[in-house]
Design an enzyme around this catalytic site. Sequence first.
Site, PDB file in Angstrom:
ATOM      1  CE  LYS A  88       0.887   1.089   4.530  1.00 30.28           C
ATOM      2  NZ  LYS A  88       1.715   2.228   4.939  1.00 30.28           N
TER       3      LYS A  88
ATOM      4  CG  ASP B 271      -0.751  -0.383   7.984  1.00 31.46           C
ATOM      5  OD1 ASP B 271      -1.575   0.461   8.398  1.00 31.46           O
ATOM      6  OD2 ASP B 271       0.436  -0.109   7.720  1.00 31.46           O
TER       7      ASP B 271
HETATM    8  O1  C5P Z   1      -0.346  -1.804  14.552  1.00 31.01           O
HETATM    9  P1  C5P Z   1       1.089  -2.112  14.386  1.00 31.01           P
HETATM   10  O2  C5P Z   1       1.547  -3.246  15.251  1.00 31.01           O
HETATM   11  O3  C5P Z   1       1.487  -2.328  12.967  1.00 31.01           O
HETATM   12  O4  C5P Z   1       1.861  -0.821  14.854  1.00 31.01           O
HETATM   13  C1  C5P Z   1       3.254  -0.836  15.092  1.00 31.01           C
HETATM   14  C2  C5P Z   1       3.634   0.348  15.954  1.00 31.01           C
HETATM   15  O5  C5P Z   1       3.459   1.557  15.224  1.00 31.01           O
HETATM   16  C3  C5P Z   1       2.782   0.529  17.204  1.00 31.01           C
HETATM   17  O6  C5P Z   1       3.279  -0.226  18.272  1.00 31.01           O
HETATM   18  C4  C5P Z   1       2.918   2.036  17.459  1.00 31.01           C
HETATM   19  O7  C5P Z   1       4.146   2.326  18.064  1.00 31.01           O
HETATM   20  C5  C5P Z   1       2.965   2.595  16.059  1.00 31.01           C
HETATM   21  N1  C5P Z   1       1.630   3.027  15.609  1.00 31.01           N
HETATM   22  C6  C5P Z   1       1.061   4.151  16.153  1.00 31.01           C
HETATM   23  N2  C5P Z   1      -0.184   4.563  15.762  1.00 31.01           N
HETATM   24  C7  C5P Z   1      -0.863   3.874  14.823  1.00 31.01           C
HETATM   25  C8  C5P Z   1      -0.295   2.711  14.232  1.00 31.01           C
HETATM   26  C9  C5P Z   1       0.961   2.305  14.645  1.00 31.01           C
HETATM   27  O8  C5P Z   1       1.670   4.817  17.010  1.00 31.01           O
HETATM   28  N3  C5P Z   1      -2.065   4.288  14.459  1.00 31.01           N
END
Ligand code: C5P
Length: 322
Positions: free
Chosen positions: A15, A161
């Site tokens: 993406k 995502d």
């Molecule tokens: O959701 P995911 O595990 O992919 O996110 C990885 C990291 O990215 C989270 O632990 C956070 O630190 C950051 N993040 C965030 N806000 C979001 C998505 C991700 O701060 N909306």
Amino acid sequence: MTSGMRTIAARAHAKVNLHLGVGELRPDGYHDLVTVFQSLDLSDTVTLEIAPDTDWVMQGTIVSGLSVSGLDAAAVPRDDSNLAWRAVDALVEYYRRHHNLEDSNRVHLSIHKGIPTAGGMAGGSADAAAALVAAHAFLSERFPKLRAAVLLDLAADLGSDVPFTLQGGTMLGTGRGEQLTPLLSRGTYYWALVFFKEGLSTPVVFRELDSLREQGRVPEPRMDTEGLSKALLTGNPREVARHLHNDLEAPARQLRPDVERMRRAGLEAGALMAMVSGSGPTVAFLCGSELHARDVLDDLLADGAYSGTVAHGPAKGAHLIS
Ligand code: C5P
């Protein structure tokens, strides 16, 4: 692969965030987002190799191992920290809890990467989405199919995502990015993508943004996507180019000065617009046509220091290929 072993394969796409507005840091450690995702034809494939009926698993993981080939393969974890492995575990747990799954064949996972690792293009999320689709096809041979909403919930637990990479297309994402609403997008958009040898960690980029904000060194978050939504209806890349925006670009540039050099080089090479993809460091150059994107990319890759590709969007969600 042993001859005669049965396989199920699924593909999921990369993406770009055409808009990425990052709001407040929430108590759960995530940031509120308003983002517009669009999937690209760049993809990863996850193949389940199913062990024979003599090899049953009754508890714990059903994954016997994981192998990776393709782009940046050496940087991808091969243990149960890999999102594709975790996706299979999460789905099996769901079937154990809700559908009395007692035994399952063991499976081996093979991932073939076309999406850069830690590049801000949802490569890991795509692997999780493809693994969910493949494992769901496998388990629903003996047990009921799950509703789309259940799969999306499991996807959201795996990563912000993952629901989008499961669905594909063009979507508005809110919450931490996992709440999706389809957006109408006309036409096809061509990109020149430049990859960096060393990736960026998403949490590190979000933390850098928080720290730049504390120091008052970045503008206010941009949470309005109306201009972009209207531009996407025109199908005109020049209109869309005027509305691309990424709040994570400033922290990514701060952490990796070569990103800014690359951005400038692409604009000089004639790209309509340059932006960091997601949390970076991949730099995405929107172009007017496929030929235009090839010209820009050839220019940027001429000295051999970087790799990259031309890609177009929107593409579809995660889907079975065998
Ligand atoms: O959701 P995911 O595990 O992919 O996110 C990885 C990291 O990215 C989270 O632990 C956070 O630190 C950051 N993040 C965030 N806000 C979001 C998505 C991700 O701060 N909306």
